[in-house]
Design a protein around this motif. Structure first.
Motif, PDB file in Angstrom:
ATOM      1  N   GLY A  74       0.111   3.937  -7.028  1.00 25.88           N
ATOM      2  CA  GLY A  74      -0.970   2.965  -7.078  1.00 25.88           C
ATOM      3  C   GLY A  74      -1.489   2.479  -5.750  1.00 25.88           C
ATOM      4  O   GLY A  74      -2.201   1.474  -5.704  1.00 25.88           O
ATOM      5  N   TYR A  75      -1.194   3.180  -4.665  1.00 30.71           N
ATOM      6  CA  TYR A  75      -1.728   2.755  -3.375  1.00 30.71           C
ATOM      7  C   TYR A  75      -3.250   2.792  -3.354  1.00 30.71           C
ATOM      8  O   TYR A  75      -3.892   2.058  -2.605  1.00 30.71           O
ATOM      9  CB  TYR A  75      -1.172   3.641  -2.254  1.00 30.71           C
ATOM     10  CG  TYR A  75       0.071   3.078  -1.618  1.00 30.71           C
ATOM     11  CD1 TYR A  75       0.008   2.291  -0.478  1.00 30.71           C
ATOM     12  CD2 TYR A  75       1.332   3.318  -2.168  1.00 30.71           C
ATOM     13  CE1 TYR A  75       1.154   1.771   0.104  1.00 30.71           C
ATOM     14  CE2 TYR A  75       2.480   2.800  -1.598  1.00 30.71           C
ATOM     15  CZ  TYR A  75       2.389   2.029  -0.464  1.00 30.71           C
ATOM     16  OH  TYR A  75       3.526   1.499   0.096  1.00 30.71           O
ATOM     17  N   GLY A  76      -3.851   3.624  -4.197  1.00 32.41           N
ATOM     18  CA  GLY A  76      -5.311   3.670  -4.277  1.00 32.41           C
ATOM     19  C   GLY A  76      -5.913   2.361  -4.743  1.00 32.41           C
ATOM     20  O   GLY A  76      -7.042   2.017  -4.379  1.00 32.41           O
ATOM     21  N   LEU A  77      -5.184   1.616  -5.571  1.00 26.39           N
ATOM     22  CA  LEU A  77      -5.683   0.315  -6.016  1.00 26.39           C
ATOM     23  C   LEU A  77      -5.792  -0.641  -4.835  1.00 26.39           C
ATOM     24  O   LEU A  77      -6.736  -1.430  -4.747  1.00 26.39           O
ATOM     25  CB  LEU A  77      -4.754  -0.270  -7.083  1.00 26.39           C
ATOM     26  CG  LEU A  77      -4.613   0.534  -8.378  1.00 26.39           C
ATOM     27  CD1 LEU A  77      -3.639  -0.166  -9.308  1.00 26.39           C
ATOM     28  CD2 LEU A  77      -5.964   0.704  -9.052  1.00 26.39           C
ATOM     29  N   ALA A  78      -4.829  -0.569  -3.935  1.00 22.18           N
ATOM     30  CA  ALA A  78      -4.888  -1.407  -2.740  1.00 22.18           C
ATOM     31  C   ALA A  78      -6.077  -1.011  -1.869  1.00 22.18           C
ATOM     32  O   ALA A  78      -6.771  -1.874  -1.316  1.00 22.18           O
ATOM     33  CB  ALA A  78      -3.594  -1.282  -1.955  1.00 22.18           C
ATOM     34  N   ILE A  92      -7.086  -9.025  -8.390  1.00 17.45           N
ATOM     35  CA  ILE A  92      -5.772  -8.945  -7.757  1.00 17.45           C
ATOM     36  C   ILE A  92      -4.682  -8.995  -8.816  1.00 17.45           C
ATOM     37  O   ILE A  92      -3.709  -8.240  -8.769  1.00 17.45           O
ATOM     38  CB  ILE A  92      -5.606 -10.079  -6.730  1.00 17.45           C
ATOM     39  CG1 ILE A  92      -6.641  -9.916  -5.614  1.00 17.45           C
ATOM     40  CG2 ILE A  92      -4.199 -10.080  -6.144  1.00 17.45           C
ATOM     41  CD1 ILE A  92      -6.708 -11.091  -4.675  1.00 17.45           C
ATOM     42  N   ARG A  93      -4.840  -9.875  -9.789  1.00 19.70           N
ATOM     43  CA  ARG A  93      -3.853  -9.973 -10.872  1.00 19.70           C
ATOM     44  C   ARG A  93      -3.806  -8.675 -11.681  1.00 19.70           C
ATOM     45  O   ARG A  93      -2.736  -8.206 -12.080  1.00 19.70           O
ATOM     46  CB  ARG A  93      -4.196 -11.150 -11.775  1.00 19.70           C
ATOM     47  CG  ARG A  93      -4.028 -12.521 -11.103  1.00 19.70           C
ATOM     48  CD  ARG A  93      -4.342 -13.638 -12.076  1.00 19.70           C
ATOM     49  NE  ARG A  93      -3.489 -13.525 -13.258  1.00 19.70           N
ATOM     50  CZ  ARG A  93      -3.802 -13.990 -14.467  1.00 19.70           C
ATOM     51  NH1 ARG A  93      -4.976 -14.574 -14.671  1.00 19.70           N
ATOM     52  NH2 ARG A  93      -2.958 -13.857 -15.468  1.00 19.70           N
ATOM     53  N   GLN A  94      -4.991  -8.086 -11.941  1.00 16.91           N
ATOM     54  CA  GLN A  94      -5.034  -6.828 -12.688  1.00 16.91           C
ATOM     55  C   GLN A  94      -4.379  -5.699 -11.899  1.00 16.91           C
ATOM     56  O   GLN A  94      -3.636  -4.883 -12.466  1.00 16.91           O
ATOM     57  CB  GLN A  94      -6.488  -6.476 -13.024  1.00 16.91           C
ATOM     58  CG  GLN A  94      -7.119  -7.380 -14.072  1.00 16.91           C
ATOM     59  CD  GLN A  94      -8.596  -7.124 -14.219  1.00 16.91           C
ATOM     60  OE1 GLN A  94      -9.284  -6.755 -13.260  1.00 16.91           O
ATOM     61  NE2 GLN A  94      -9.113  -7.314 -15.435  1.00 16.91           N
ATOM     62  N   ALA A  95      -4.659  -5.647 -10.606  1.00 17.56           N
ATOM     63  CA  ALA A  95      -4.052  -4.611  -9.768  1.00 17.56           C
ATOM     64  C   ALA A  95      -2.534  -4.765  -9.742  1.00 17.56           C
ATOM     65  O   ALA A  95      -1.789  -3.776  -9.795  1.00 17.56           O
ATOM     66  CB  ALA A  95      -4.614  -4.690  -8.343  1.00 17.56           C
ATOM     67  N   PHE A  96      -2.059  -6.007  -9.679  1.00 22.16           N
ATOM     68  CA  PHE A  96      -0.618  -6.267  -9.672  1.00 22.16           C
ATOM     69  C   PHE A  96       0.016  -5.813 -10.984  1.00 22.16           C
ATOM     70  O   PHE A  96       1.079  -5.174 -10.997  1.00 22.16           O
ATOM     71  CB  PHE A  96      -0.374  -7.763  -9.449  1.00 22.16           C
ATOM     72  CG  PHE A  96       1.071  -8.120  -9.219  1.00 22.16           C
ATOM     73  CD1 PHE A  96       1.920  -7.290  -8.506  1.00 22.16           C
ATOM     74  CD2 PHE A  96       1.583  -9.321  -9.711  1.00 22.16           C
ATOM     75  CE1 PHE A  96       3.248  -7.632  -8.291  1.00 22.16           C
ATOM     76  CE2 PHE A  96       2.906  -9.664  -9.502  1.00 22.16           C
ATOM     77  CZ  PHE A  96       3.740  -8.821  -8.789  1.00 22.16           C
ATOM     78  N   LEU A 138      10.487   0.215  -7.492  1.00 22.88           N
ATOM     79  CA  LEU A 138      10.455  -1.159  -7.981  1.00 22.88           C
ATOM     80  C   LEU A 138      10.057  -2.141  -6.884  1.00 22.88           C
ATOM     81  O   LEU A 138       9.609  -3.253  -7.185  1.00 22.88           O
ATOM     82  CB  LEU A 138      11.828  -1.532  -8.563  1.00 22.88           C
ATOM     83  CG  LEU A 138      12.341  -0.623  -9.696  1.00 22.88           C
ATOM     84  CD1 LEU A 138      13.653  -1.140 -10.239  1.00 22.88           C
ATOM     85  CD2 LEU A 138      11.301  -0.486 -10.808  1.00 22.88           C
ATOM     86  N   ALA A 139      10.190  -1.741  -5.632  1.00 24.35           N
ATOM     87  CA  ALA A 139       9.770  -2.604  -4.520  1.00 24.35           C
ATOM     88  C   ALA A 139       8.288  -2.443  -4.193  1.00 24.35           C
ATOM     89  O   ALA A 139       7.685  -3.326  -3.573  1.00 24.35           O
ATOM     90  CB  ALA A 139      10.609  -2.291  -3.276  1.00 24.35           C
ATOM     91  N   THR A 140       7.695  -1.328  -4.604  1.00 24.83           N
ATOM     92  CA  THR A 140       6.338  -0.985  -4.178  1.00 24.83           C
ATOM     93  C   THR A 140       5.283  -2.032  -4.516  1.00 24.83           C
ATOM     94  O   THR A 140       4.473  -2.397  -3.654  1.00 24.83           O
ATOM     95  CB  THR A 140       5.939   0.389  -4.759  1.00 24.83           C
ATOM     96  OG1 THR A 140       6.849   1.375  -4.279  1.00 24.83           O
ATOM     97  CG2 THR A 140       4.522   0.761  -4.358  1.00 24.83           C
ATOM     98  N   PRO A 141       5.203  -2.561  -5.752  1.00 31.12           N
ATOM     99  CA  PRO A 141       4.142  -3.544  -6.046  1.00 31.12           C
ATOM    100  C   PRO A 141       4.179  -4.764  -5.149  1.00 31.12           C
ATOM    101  O   PRO A 141       3.131  -5.353  -4.853  1.00 31.12           O
ATOM    102  CB  PRO A 141       4.424  -3.933  -7.509  1.00 31.12           C
ATOM    103  CG  PRO A 141       5.198  -2.795  -8.071  1.00 31.12           C
ATOM    104  CD  PRO A 141       6.027  -2.281  -6.942  1.00 31.12           C
ATOM    105  N   PHE A 142       5.364  -5.147  -4.692  1.00 32.85           N
ATOM    106  CA  PHE A 142       5.512  -6.348  -3.880  1.00 32.85           C
ATOM    107  C   PHE A 142       5.222  -6.073  -2.401  1.00 32.85           C
ATOM    108  O   PHE A 142       5.191  -7.007  -1.596  1.00 32.85           O
ATOM    109  CB  PHE A 142       6.916  -6.917  -4.055  1.00 32.85           C
ATOM    110  CG  PHE A 142       7.239  -7.251  -5.481  1.00 32.85           C
ATOM    111  CD1 PHE A 142       6.817  -8.439  -6.044  1.00 32.85           C
ATOM    112  CD2 PHE A 142       7.925  -6.347  -6.285  1.00 32.85           C
ATOM    113  CE1 PHE A 142       7.089  -8.746  -7.370  1.00 32.85           C
ATOM    114  CE2 PHE A 142       8.210  -6.637  -7.613  1.00 32.85           C
ATOM    115  CZ  PHE A 142       7.784  -7.841  -8.159  1.00 32.85           C
ATOM    116  N   LEU A 145       0.194  -4.926  -2.463  1.00 29.42           N
ATOM    117  CA  LEU A 145      -0.871  -5.919  -2.562  1.00 29.42           C
ATOM    118  C   LEU A 145      -0.843  -6.956  -1.436  1.00 29.42           C
ATOM    119  O   LEU A 145      -1.895  -7.243  -0.854  1.00 29.42           O
ATOM    120  CB  LEU A 145      -0.835  -6.601  -3.927  1.00 29.42           C
ATOM    121  CG  LEU A 145      -1.480  -5.797  -5.059  1.00 29.42           C
ATOM    122  CD1 LEU A 145      -1.354  -6.535  -6.377  1.00 29.42           C
ATOM    123  CD2 LEU A 145      -2.935  -5.495  -4.759  1.00 29.42           C
ATOM    124  N   PRO A 146       0.299  -7.540  -1.100  1.00 29.81           N
ATOM    125  CA  PRO A 146       0.281  -8.480   0.026  1.00 29.81           C
ATOM    126  C   PRO A 146      -0.246  -7.844   1.313  1.00 29.81           C
ATOM    127  O   PRO A 146      -1.032  -8.448   2.037  1.00 29.81           O
ATOM    128  CB  PRO A 146       1.749  -8.887   0.164  1.00 29.81           C
ATOM    129  CG  PRO A 146       2.326  -8.713  -1.197  1.00 29.81           C
ATOM    130  CD  PRO A 146       1.627  -7.502  -1.757  1.00 29.81           C
TER     131      PRO A 146
END
Length: 508
Positions: A74-78, A92-96, A138-142, A145-146
């Motif tokens: 999902g790096y493309g979403l960022a 941002i909430r949807q991407a998360f 499991l660490a990737t979403p955190f 986005l930040p």
């Protein structure tokens, strides 16, 4: 949503400080990246001297699976958040929410595929390695986005410091496990510690206390942009990992380990330093997308300056491979020197090819990057299958043959949208390339004239000769380019882009 600032974008004309912001971003992103990489390399070289080539061969096999699945993280979403002119909090909430779903699913998929990968490579330990590595997802979403929110505003100081902290943690973990005899597991625990350190620090730094949304209504444009980059990432993954995937079933772990570490050494600049610069270039180009002259001027300047570093680094590496490997890796790795000599020849072209992606993405043409990656996903595996007939050396020559063809394709797909021509691009490449070829010839001759000596001294002398020769040749053959670099380093204020400035004519 505490801690998240979504800026109201201003035009380039209104942002008189834009050039200084870009320069500051480059300083923090690339400057601390250099320091972080020095720490990482120090521990890596220490670990390499402790572990064996077989450990790195097995690790390379496991990495293929990890990297193949990572294209869906999902790096493309960022990137869509960085590229968009305005970003609403709901996006941002949807991407998360999407990142949590994607990466949780990938982690489960990797655990399920682990036994099949172990059977394919005929290495049972790979199953256990892959199951533990699934924690990375499991660490990737955190992290994503930040960092994207700060990148969007060209705020690179905090991420840079966090990268430095994570590098220190990873180095300490790697040394501990290597010294205590954990073998290949050292190469698993160190990245895990880096990913989770970055995730925790980024969440704290940005105060990313966001509740995910799993209602994706109205997010079509964001996901469409991300999906295009996803396809591009998939094809890039295929072309970059095809060699290990194909050869892993044929070569023994020792030979594969030598080839994999030679590839690691020769791609350090292209893979470690250029992507961080591209992270700065992408939001900068995005703000220039409505000013074609400024965009093309900025792109050509970036090419000119980066090739001034890439060409001498890699051509010098090619002609000093033996003392370089002996100094950095130790005597038991000397067999990898021929691989380094060959692979280094392909890397300036690879560096150039990578530079096109942020410019294409910034003008809203990620499909160009995807097409180039698609061609590479066909071209590279075919080349590797043919090259493997000559063993690992054939794989190395595959890079030299295939990457110039892929870069030509990328240029012909890109030049109209970026606003450059072949003559302008050649003029940007020529100063670094021409002087580096001459420098490499000087170093090659010096290497053959030097008497026998310890490998450290030989490398030091050759590096000194190469550095002096390169600066002298730049002064004689490309003095304006050398002065441009000096001004860039020592000026207090970064010059604003001059779109009407014409690049120097290419050589006849």
């Amino acid at each position: 949503m505490a801690g998240i600032l979504v800026n109201n974008e201003t035009s380039i004309a209104a942002d008189g400080n834009f050039g200084n912001r870009v320069r500051s971003a480059v300083f923090w992103r690339s400057g601390t990246q250099i320091l972080a990489q020095m720490i990482a390399w120090g521990s890596t070289l220490a670990v390499i001297r402790i572990l064996d080539p077989d450990d790195y061969g097995i690790f390379a096999m496991a990495q293929v699976v990890l990297i193949f699945l990572s294209f869906m993280n999902g790096y493309g979403l960022a990137s869509s958040i960085i590229q968009a002119e305005k970003v609403e909090p709901i996006r941002i909430r949807q991407a998360f929410g999407m990142l949590l779903l994607l990466n949780g699913g990938i982690a489960i998929l990797q655990v399920l595929l682990a036994p099949l990968a172990a059977e394919y490579y005929r290495q049972p330990i790979i199953e256990d390695l892959l199951k533990l590595q699934a924690l990375i997802y499991l660490a990737t979403p955190f992290m994503v986005l930040p960092e994207a929110l700060m990148t969007r505003n060209l705020e690179f100081k905090k991420p840079a410091i966090i990268n430095l902290i994570s590098a220190i943690v990873g180095a300490a973990v790697a040394l501990y496990f290597a010294i205590n005899g954990h073998g290949v597991w050292t190469l698993i625990y160190a990245p895990l510690s880096i990913f989770w350190t970055r995730a925790i620090c980024l969440v704290i730094a940005v105060k990313f206390f966001v509740w995910p949304s799993f209602n994706f209504k109205g997010a079509g444009a964001m996901f469409g942009f991300g999906a295009t980059l996803l396809a591009s990432h998939l094809f890039w993954t295929i072309q970059s990992q095809a060699d290990i995937f194909i050869a892993g079933r044929v070569l023994d772990p020792h030979e594969l380990g030598l080839y994999a570490e030679a590839l690691f050494l020769t791609t350090i600049f292209a893979a470690k330093f250029v992507p961080p610069l591209n992270e700065v270039a992408f939001p900068a180009y995005s703000r220039l997308q409505h000013d074609p002259k400024a965009l093309s001027w900025s792109f050509l300047k970036a090419v000119r300056l980066i090739m001034l570093i890439s060409c001498p680094l890699y051509l010098g590496m090619s002609v000093t491979a033996a003392p370089l490997v002996g100094t950095l890796f130790g005597p038991k790795w000397l067999e990898m020197a021929p691989f380094v000599s060959i692979l280094a020849l392909a890397m300036p072209v690879m560096t150039l090819q990578i530079l096109f992606a942020p410019a294409n993405n910034a003008v809203g043409k990620p499909q160009i990057t995807a097409r180039a990656s698609f061609v590479g996903a066909i071209l590279m595996p075919i080349t590797f299958i043919i090259g493997l007939q000559w063993g690992a050396i054939g794989l190395a020559w595959g890079w030299v043959i295939a990457f110039p063809l892929l870069t030509l394709f990328t240029f012909f797909q890109s030049y109209r949208h970026i606003g450059i021509g072949g003559r302008e691009l050649a003029a940007a490449i020529w100063p670094g390339l021409s002087t580096s070829i001459a420098m490499a010839a000087v170093v090659y001759l010096a290497d053959h004239l030097l008497p026998e000596m310890i490998v450290y001294a030989r490398l030091a002398i050759l590096v000194a000769i190469g550095g002096l020769a390169y600066v002298g040749l730049l002064w004689l053959m490309a003095k304006p380019t050398l002065m441009e670099v000096i001004q860039l380093i020592f000026r207090n204020k970064a010059p604003d882009p001059k779109p009407d400035e014409q690049p120097a004519a290419s050589p006849s």
